[in-house]
Design a protein around this motif. Structure first.
Motif, mmCIF file in Angstrom:
data_model
loop_
_atom_site.group_PDB
_atom_site.id
_atom_site.type_symbol
_atom_site.label_atom_id
_atom_site.label_comp_id
_atom_site.label_asym_id
_atom_site.label_seq_id
_atom_site.Cartn_x
_atom_site.Cartn_y
_atom_site.Cartn_z
ATOM 1 N N ILE A 102 -23.609 6.599 -17.193
ATOM 2 C CA ILE A 102 -24.082 6.875 -18.552
ATOM 3 C C ILE A 102 -25.425 6.168 -18.742
ATOM 4 O O ILE A 102 -25.553 4.976 -18.454
ATOM 5 C CB ILE A 102 -23.052 6.398 -19.600
ATOM 6 N N HIS A 104 -27.323 4.721 -20.873
ATOM 7 C CA HIS A 104 -27.593 3.420 -21.500
ATOM 8 C C HIS A 104 -26.894 2.270 -20.788
ATOM 9 O O HIS A 104 -27.133 1.100 -21.091
ATOM 10 C CB HIS A 104 -27.226 3.462 -22.982
ATOM 11 N N ASP A 123 -32.426 10.397 -26.936
ATOM 12 C CA ASP A 123 -30.998 10.156 -27.172
ATOM 13 C C ASP A 123 -30.901 9.020 -28.167
ATOM 14 O O ASP A 123 -31.566 7.994 -28.005
ATOM 15 C CB ASP A 123 -30.273 9.776 -25.885
ATOM 16 N N CYS A 362 -20.418 10.927 -19.917
ATOM 17 C CA CYS A 362 -20.192 10.765 -21.358
ATOM 18 C C CYS A 362 -18.868 11.422 -21.746
ATOM 19 O O CYS A 362 -18.137 10.933 -22.595
ATOM 20 C CB CYS A 362 -21.303 11.427 -22.143
ATOM 21 N N CYS A 365 -16.571 11.270 -25.109
ATOM 22 C CA CYS A 365 -17.243 10.586 -26.224
ATOM 23 C C CYS A 365 -17.821 11.572 -27.220
ATOM 24 O O CYS A 365 -17.762 11.363 -28.424
ATOM 25 C CB CYS A 365 -18.343 9.673 -25.698
ATOM 26 N N LEU A 366 -18.401 12.654 -26.714
ATOM 27 C CA LEU A 366 -18.996 13.639 -27.622
ATOM 28 C C LEU A 366 -18.203 14.938 -27.606
ATOM 29 O O LEU A 366 -18.730 16.004 -27.915
ATOM 30 C CB LEU A 366 -20.476 13.880 -27.288
ATOM 31 N N ASN A 384 -18.734 5.126 -30.241
ATOM 32 C CA ASN A 384 -19.524 4.664 -31.380
ATOM 33 C C ASN A 384 -19.505 5.581 -32.609
ATOM 34 O O ASN A 384 -20.006 5.214 -33.658
ATOM 35 C CB ASN A 384 -20.974 4.432 -30.941
ATOM 36 N N ARG A 390 -16.144 14.999 -33.712
ATOM 37 C CA ARG A 390 -16.919 14.343 -32.658
ATOM 38 C C ARG A 390 -16.277 14.465 -31.265
ATOM 39 O O ARG A 390 -16.942 14.623 -30.269
ATOM 40 C CB ARG A 390 -17.107 12.860 -33.006
HETATM 41 S S1 SF4 Z 1 -22.880 7.919 -27.320
HETATM 42 FE FE1 SF4 Z 1 -21.475 8.978 -25.976
HETATM 43 S S2 SF4 Z 1 -22.547 10.916 -25.573
HETATM 44 FE FE2 SF4 Z 1 -24.095 9.501 -26.326
HETATM 45 S S3 SF4 Z 1 -24.959 8.520 -24.495
HETATM 46 FE FE3 SF4 Z 1 -23.275 7.224 -25.210
HETATM 47 S S4 SF4 Z 1 -21.499 7.887 -24.034
HETATM 48 FE FE4 SF4 Z 1 -23.039 9.480 -23.893
#
Ligand code: SF4
Lengths: 423, 167
Positions: A102, A104, A123, A362, A365-366, A384, A390
């Motif tokens: 991922i 980040h 992002d 990811c 998460c989304l 988050n 979501r």
């Molecule tokens: S919030 Fe979720 S979808 Fe967005 S970069 Fe982080 S892991 Fe990926």
């Protein structure tokens, strides 16, 4: 009047002596990030310029992490489009397949972000790198596409809000709870346009992972970014990874803050953010009494998918089983974290407990893939955002929590406090 | 740059979902998008607005997702500018980048009534309310943001920069 670290970085990058909140400047960037979702539009915008070279092929990161391994034909096409561009332009930091994590989590881990850097990413959670003392913020695809051509970006200098945390953390309380508490206090627009500067003795005690968790969620309060002071822990983290030279910027004692808040963390217990906003926080002791049955628990994401997070989960899950009819999905955020989790025996603990282990992505998460929720289903998630839909069907529910609470809920089959399991 | 048009007044937190509902996001064509602009907030708007008209709103205009489709839809409908007390951050950037002027003026939002005719001088930072004979100020844009707006957006602006043209 002194300056904040954010103001100093922006001044330096825009070739100015000082900048003030509200100024609009053209600033040089150190790194531009795009991913499989935002790359196609950014690349199309770049192509509209009619040029055939990027500004610097060593300072663009393309991370195919959202819908990968390609979940369907459309995402395969998007990845292909980005891959071909990366090849054509000789992009050095191109991640996919077995090298992808991922974004980040991956970029700091690979040493691609240093203190004092100015990073933009198409992002919204690009703000994570503020934990390393960088100024990093999310932008639109057009911004990213143009920066890939010019190496700079226009920025409005943000005001800075200061948050001071004092005292020792209670058992099972983590950086995730501090940021949830803060968002609960100021609301999802409480830091609009602003920098959230996190400081105080408690922050110094936090691991780099927890610091990244906090900066990651600054956007959930509307902020441009979250930032933290560079201390010994930060230096230890970056020295092992960053190859280039960098400069550390610190806020002056007399810097100008639009607002300043202080929290005594001894009063904070683990929190759960109820649907459908991260500001809807409830102490876990209260949430645990509400008998909220859970269908799925997800431990992962750029918020809480690092090795420290997996260790927390393992502490709870060791020698225990996931509740009947509950799905526990655990996704290490990067290949490096996956490897560490294997070596430390965490993966075995998770498998013994009955968890599904996913590849770094990811994913859920989304609501992308690998754990999408059906109508009416309920998840506890270490991510988050708990907006409507979501993680899947619009009528599904997401409860945000730290890895301890998520793991405890997986064992109990309902939202539970780690204390109930660890007694 | 001078802008002139009728004010359409709305409240706080006009989000990207009402600016352009997600159900229309299967296209990026500005013309198509513009046909649905503000549809869920004010169904009359699209039909009755004229080229050059101005949206006036409260706090946090453009909050929600980071979709560039929202400012695109507004711009393509012919709206010349949006005035609000505050804008959501990524909306703000996206609007400037596609060449849609957006102005922060608490004063204007407070005193302008729906239907007033406004005239705006972007360089001078002045909003004139021709219907009421009032004048409001906003912090004028720095030169290079003005240049982005004049060029019609960041892509054209960058193209000119790269060619070394005067901008
Ligand atoms: S919030 Fe979720 S979808 Fe967005 S970069 Fe982080 S892991 Fe990926």
């Amino acid at each position: 009047m002194g300056l904040t670290a954010a103001e100093k970085i922006i001044a330096e990058k825009s070739g100015k002596e000082v900048v003030h909140p509200g100024d609009i400047v053209q600033a040089k960037v150190d790194l531009v990030l795009i991913n499989d979702v935002t790359a196609p539009l950014a690349i199309m915008k770049f192509r509209e310029l009619g040029i055939n070279r990027v500004w610097d092929e060593r300072r663009i990161a393309i991370v195919l992490d959202h819908f990968t391994p390609n979940k369907d034909i459309k995402s395969a096409e998007q990845c292909k489009f980005a891959r071909e561009f990366a090849r054509e332009m000789n992009i050095l930091h191109f991640f996919e397949g077995g090298s992808v994590g991922i974004e980040h989590c991956l970029l700091p881990e690979k040493g691609l972000v240093a203190p004092g850097d100015l990073v933009i990413g198409a992002d919204s959670h690009t703000c994570t790198y503020g934990a390393l003392g960088a100024f990093a913020t999310g932008v639109g695809s057009t911004d990213a596409g143009m920066a890939m051509a010019t190496g700079d970006i226009w920025l409005r200098v943000p005001e800075t809000m200061k948050f001071i945390y004092t005292g020792n953390l209670q058992p099972w309380v983590t950086g995730k709870d501090l940021i949830l508490h803060t968002i609960g206090d100021i609301g999802v627009n409480g830091a609009l346009y602003r920098v959230m500067e996190f400081s105080g003795e408690t922050i110094a005690q936090l691991s780099m992972a927890e610091r990244m968790t906090m900066c990651n969620m600054a956007i959930e309060a509307g902020a441009k970014t979250g930032m933290m002071d560079v201390d010994e822990k930060t230096m230890e983290y970056v020295k092992k990874r960053v190859k280039k030279e960098f400069r550390v910027y610190r806020s002056d004692e007399d810097a100008n803050y639009v607002d300043s808040r202080e929290y005594n963390v001894e009063k904070i217990e683990p929190l759960v953010a109820f649907p459908h906003l991260p500001e809807n926080v409830v102490p876990v002791s209260r949430a645990a009494k509400m008998n909220i049955a859970v269908d799925q628990v997800f431990i992962g994401s750029c918020t809480n998918g690092r090795i420290e997070d997996l260790r927390m989960a393992a502490e709870i899950l060791e020698g225990r089983k996931v509740a009947e009819r509950l799905r526990l999905i655990i996704i290490p955020c990067s290949p490096g974290v996956y490897r560490d989790a294997l070596k430390e025996g965490l993966i075995e603990i998770f498998l013994d407990a009955g968890a599904v282990i996913g590849p770094p992505t990811c994913g859920p998460c989304l609501g992308g893939h690998m754990g999408v929720l059906a109508k009416g289903e309920r998840a506890v998630s270490t991510t988050n955002r708990n907006f409507v839909g979501r993680m899947g069907y619009p009528e599904s529910e997401v409860y945000l929590a730290n890895p301890y609470v998520a793991a405890a809920s997986a064992v109990m089959g309902r939202i539970a406090s780690p204390e109930e399991v660890m007694r | 740059m001078k802008l002139k048009g009728r004010a359409w007044k709305y409240g706080d937190n006009v989000d990207t979902d009402v600016i352009i509902p997600a159900r229309y996001l299967n296209t990026s064509d500005p013309k198509e998008l513009s046909e649905h602009v503000l549809e869920d907030l004010d169904p009359d708007f699209r039909e009755r607005m004229k080229k050059g008209d101005i949206i006036v709103a409260g706090e946090n205009f453009g909050c929600g997702s980071s979709r560039e489709h929202a400012p695109l839809a507004i711009k393509a409908s012919g709206v010349s500018c949006v005035i609000a007390k505050s804008f959501a951050r990524i909306f703000y950037r996206n609007a400037i980048n596609i060449g849609l002027p957006i102005l922060e003026s608490r004063e204007a939002v407070e005193f302008v009534k729906d239907g007033d005719i406004l005239e705006i001088e972007l360089e001078k930072g002045v909003i004139r309310n021709l219907s009421r004979g009032e004048e409001y100020r906003f912090a004028s844009f720095p030169d290079f943001v003005m240049n982005i707006l004049r060029a019609g957006g960041l892509v054209e602006y960058t193209r000119r920069r790269l060619r070394g043209e005067d901008i």
